[in-house]
Design a protein around this motif. Structure first.
Motif, PDB file in Angstrom:
ATOM      1  N   ILE A  55      56.702  75.264   4.229  1.00  0.00           N
ATOM      2  CA  ILE A  55      58.071  75.109   4.719  1.00  0.00           C
ATOM      3  C   ILE A  55      58.311  75.895   6.007  1.00  0.00           C
ATOM      4  N   GLN A  56      57.804  77.074   6.079  1.00  0.00           N
ATOM      5  CA  GLN A  56      58.128  78.053   7.113  1.00  0.00           C
ATOM      6  C   GLN A  56      57.484  77.761   8.460  1.00  0.00           C
ATOM      7  N   PRO A 101      54.836  74.354  10.031  1.00  0.00           N
ATOM      8  CA  PRO A 101      54.286  74.333   8.672  1.00  0.00           C
ATOM      9  C   PRO A 101      53.014  73.493   8.597  1.00  0.00           C
ATOM     10  N   LEU A 102      52.158  73.857   7.646  1.00  0.00           N
ATOM     11  CA  LEU A 102      50.918  73.153   7.313  1.00  0.00           C
ATOM     12  C   LEU A 102      49.831  73.294   8.379  1.00  0.00           C
ATOM     13  N   THR A 122      61.175  81.424   9.850  1.00  0.00           N
ATOM     14  CA  THR A 122      62.386  80.657   9.540  1.00  0.00           C
ATOM     15  C   THR A 122      62.797  80.792   8.076  1.00  0.00           C
ATOM     16  N   GLN A 123      61.974  81.441   7.265  1.00  0.00           N
ATOM     17  CA  GLN A 123      62.274  81.620   5.838  1.00  0.00           C
ATOM     18  C   GLN A 123      62.092  83.082   5.471  1.00  0.00           C
ATOM     19  N   PRO A 130      55.690  82.927  -3.099  1.00  0.00           N
ATOM     20  CA  PRO A 130      55.475  82.945  -1.644  1.00  0.00           C
ATOM     21  C   PRO A 130      55.056  81.582  -1.095  1.00  0.00           C
ATOM     22  N   ASP A 131      55.596  81.255   0.067  1.00  0.00           N
ATOM     23  CA  ASP A 131      55.214  80.044   0.801  1.00  0.00           C
ATOM     24  C   ASP A 131      54.023  80.418   1.691  1.00  0.00           C
ATOM     25  N   GLU A 132      52.916  80.772   1.057  1.00  0.00           N
ATOM     26  CA  GLU A 132      51.749  81.226   1.790  1.00  0.00           C
ATOM     27  C   GLU A 132      50.505  80.791   1.029  1.00  0.00           C
TER      28      GLU A 132
END
Length: 151
Positions: A55-56, A101-102, A122-123, A130-132
């Motif tokens: 997402i970030q 992202p990605l 952005t997040q 976590p978005d990691e």
């Protein structure tokens, strides 16, 4: 350049008192939204890689020392799938680098001293989810060698 990546050239304004450098403003074309700001560092020759976010967006700015930041686009359907981009950020090249992202990213400190990287993401980091997402720096399917390229 990898689709969705942006670079903002920064201006350093020196005077007899010191220097001023704006990094990111909400009226910049490169700006999206604010999540959080953090500082990470790297010791000389150390590679911190690879990871991506779902997402970030990240906005990298190296404010002390020099780093080589490398991006790899593995996104299905991307017009730049398979591309690798190298960017040199730091005291000798003041820029902000936006990473979508990605897109896998990582860095190596190439200066003789510890380098300091500021990221405006952005997040906010969610400790419980976590978005990691990570892969090892050297043993992976990414077509990149972190060794110095003399010539």
């Amino acid at each position: 350049m990898i689709d969705g990546v942006m670079v903002k050239q920064l201006k350093v304004l020196p005077d007899e008192r010191g220097r001023l450098m704006e990094i990111l403003r909400e009226d910049d074309e490169i700006y999206m939204r604010f999540g959080q700001v953090y500082l990470t560092t790297g010791y000389p020759g150390v590679v911190k890689a690879w990871h991506y976010h779902k997402i970030q967006f990240d906005h990298f700015c190296v404010v002390k020392g020099m780093m080589k930041v490398v991006l790899y686009d593995s996104r299905e359907g991307s017009p730049t799938k398979g591309e690798v981009n190298e960017f040199f950020l730091g005291e000798h090249r003041p820029i902000v680098l936006r990473i979508p992202p990605l897109v896998y990213h990582g860095f190596k400190t190439i200066s003789g001293e510890e380098a300091f990287l500021i990221n405006v993401s952005t997040q906010t980091y969610k400790y419980d989810a976590p978005d990691e997402f990570r892969v090892p720096p050297h043993d992976n399917d990414i077509p990149y060698d972190w060794a110095r390229k003399d010539g």
